[in-house]
Design an enzyme around this catalytic site. Structure first.
Site, mmCIF file in Angstrom:
data_model
loop_
_atom_site.group_PDB
_atom_site.id
_atom_site.type_symbol
_atom_site.label_atom_id
_atom_site.label_comp_id
_atom_site.label_asym_id
_atom_site.label_seq_id
_atom_site.Cartn_x
_atom_site.Cartn_y
_atom_site.Cartn_z
ATOM 1 N N LEU A 129 0.839 -1.200 0.000
ATOM 2 C CA LEU A 129 0.000 0.000 0.000
ATOM 3 C C LEU A 129 0.874 1.250 0.000
ATOM 4 O O LEU A 129 0.661 2.172 0.772
ATOM 5 C CB LEU A 129 -0.925 0.007 1.233
ATOM 6 C CG LEU A 129 -2.325 -0.562 1.029
ATOM 7 C CD1 LEU A 129 -3.077 -0.589 2.355
ATOM 8 C CD2 LEU A 129 -3.102 0.257 0.013
ATOM 9 N N LYS B 110 7.803 -4.480 -13.029
ATOM 10 C CA LYS B 110 8.489 -4.764 -14.299
ATOM 11 C C LYS B 110 9.713 -5.666 -14.111
ATOM 12 O O LYS B 110 10.005 -6.506 -14.949
ATOM 13 C CB LYS B 110 8.857 -3.471 -15.023
ATOM 14 C CG LYS B 110 10.144 -2.776 -14.635
ATOM 15 C CD LYS B 110 10.050 -1.972 -13.362
ATOM 16 C CE LYS B 110 9.154 -0.778 -13.520
ATOM 17 N NZ LYS B 110 9.109 0.086 -12.309
ATOM 18 N N ILE C 229 0.346 4.974 -19.701
ATOM 19 C CA ILE C 229 0.195 4.780 -21.147
ATOM 20 C C ILE C 229 -0.193 3.319 -21.408
ATOM 21 O O ILE C 229 0.517 2.408 -20.978
ATOM 22 C CB ILE C 229 1.507 5.086 -21.895
ATOM 23 C CG1 ILE C 229 2.012 6.489 -21.570
ATOM 24 C CG2 ILE C 229 1.308 4.930 -23.390
ATOM 25 C CD1 ILE C 229 3.381 6.802 -22.158
ATOM 26 N N LYS D 27 11.823 -2.834 -18.791
ATOM 27 C CA LYS D 27 10.612 -2.494 -19.543
ATOM 28 C C LYS D 27 10.784 -2.821 -21.030
ATOM 29 O O LYS D 27 9.867 -3.329 -21.674
ATOM 30 C CB LYS D 27 10.296 -1.006 -19.363
ATOM 31 C CG LYS D 27 9.959 -0.614 -17.937
ATOM 32 C CD LYS D 27 9.870 0.901 -17.794
ATOM 33 C CE LYS D 27 9.606 1.319 -16.369
ATOM 34 N NZ LYS D 27 9.628 2.786 -16.194
#
Length: 424
Positions: free
Chosen positions: A10, A104, A135, A204
């Site tokens: 969190l 990632k 995105i 990524k």
């Protein structure tokens, strides 16, 4: 019946996910076809204050119990890291729960194992938030551009390094000064290594290349160079020649094989990615049917990344099949010495006649032709020379730099960066 969510973590993104789900409840319920309810969250220290409304959410530190909780349909992994996250994701899948993650590094390093586990247990792993924040680049590759043969992805996929280079260019500041500013603003971690050395962007890029080219995840084939040695002087010369320096991630497929690289690169000032400033991200994808498509938006941040997390949760709620990357095609990778591109070279030389003839002769002997050149007087009888070459292999440039460095007329090290002629 509601879709019940368990959150692992969190922090910034976790709190953002709670906010998005609570603030947009009606719209999300309508789009998902049923309510989405966070029933439980596991954190390291439940006593710490959280930047979100936790009413109705059971909060504790028992992550193992969360991934085994029979009430939970989807585990949302937002804790970061690799080792512990991998254990919990695999356990969640084995317990019959789908997984949504923004991690990632986890996908790049252990994606094959995780996807195979998901298939074995009939579950889904969704990871839109792992690349480029808000995105929808994963969905673009998996859905919108699925009819294309993708040959190139080029873009800015780390907001920290883009902020640093943008500020260096705007203010003429040096790297250390702007890095300190990025850390003060929360754009860079106290240990910024993953960002400034290109590791984050490399993870990524490996994910994007897997989706675009249907190849195995290949973090071991990444070539990464950080931004720490980019100087204000190089940024100024690049601008004078009509370019900007960006920390560019490139995945390219050709008959020679696949290239995967993240490094400071000159791009034409009017190129799409050259116009991406600050902490924003921008990615161009080239396909044989669509041509070149550009994607722009926030690459990080609580709500931007949470937007992608919630989009994946809604897909799971709708029962949309999120097939794992095929990773079907074996592929050869282009050795760095054989990668072909234009190059930027900067060197300090003795300011006397015949020096440029010597430099030109060394380059010509290696079939390296010059596209542009700038020469400026420096001090103590020396001059600064900047060259832009036409496309040539990295091996030839490396040999040229060795021969140039051996010349008595060349003083100090030679600065080298790639140049990519990207479209507007």
């Amino acid at each position: 019946m509601s879709l019940k969510i368990g959150l692992l973590g969190l922090g910034t993104v976790g709190a953002g996910t709670v906010k998005v789900l609570r603030e947009n409840t009606d719209d999300i319920t309508s789009r998902a076809g049923r309510p989405i309810e966070i029933v439980r969250a596991a954190v390291r220290d439940p006593a710490l204050p959280r930047d979100c409304d936790l009413s109705g959410i059971e909060l504790d530190s028992d992550a193992d119990a969360l991934v085994a909780d029979p009430r939970i349909d989807v585990v949302v992994e937002l804790m970061g890291g690799i080792g512990r996250a991998r254990e919990l994701v695999l356990a969640a899948l084995a317990n019959g729960k789908s997984v949504v993650t923004a991690n990632k590094a986890l996908i790049a390093e252990h994606g094959k194992e995780i996807f195979e586990c998901a298939q074995a247990h009939g579950q889904v792993v969704a990871f839109e938030a792992a690349v480029a924040g808000g995105i929808p680049i994963i969905k673009a590759l998996r859905e919108g551009l699925v009819g294309n043969r993708i040959d190139q992805i080029a873009g800015i996929i780390n907001g920290t390094t883009n902020f640093i280079l943008s500020r260096m260019e705007a203010d003429g500041a040096d790297f250390a000064e702007v890095l300190a500013e990025a850390q003060a603003k929360g754009y860079a971690e106290a240990d910024p290594t993953f960002d400034v050395e290109g590791i984050d962007a490399g993870h990524k890029l490996a994910i994007l290349a897997t989706l675009a080219f249907d190849i195995p995840l290949a973090t071991d084939q990444l070539h990464t160079i950080g931004v720490g040695k980019v100087s204000a002087e190089d940024i100024s010369f690049a601008r004078e020649l009509g370019y900007r320096i960006k920390h560019l991630a490139v995945a390219r497929r050709s008959e020679a094989g696949v290239e995967l690289r993240v490094e400071p690169t000159l791009v034409p000032k009017n190129a799409f990615v050259a116009k991406v400033d600050g902490v924003m991200n921008g990615v161009s994808i080239s396909g044989n049917a669509v041509g070149t498509a550009g994607f722009y938006g926030p690459g990080a941040g609580a709500l931007a990344t949470a937007s992608a997390v919630v989009a994946d949760i809604v897909d799971v709620a709708l029962g949309h099949a999120i097939a794992p990357p095929a990773m079907a095609q074996e592929v050869s990778f282009v050795p760095q010495s054989a990668v072909v591109s234009a190059h930027y070279l900067r060197m300090r030389v003795t300011d006397q006649s015949g020096v440029m003839k010597t430099i030109s002769g060394i380059l010509a002997g290696l079939d390296i032709s010059i596209e542009a050149m700038v020469q400026k007087e420096s001090s103590e009888g020396q001059a600064e020379v900047v060259l832009i070459t036409h496309e040539v292999s990295t091996g030839a440039i490396t040999q040229a730099m060795d021969e140039l460095a051996a010349c008595d007329a060349v003083h100090g090290g030679i600065v080298q960066m790639r140049l990519e002629h990207l479209s507007e």
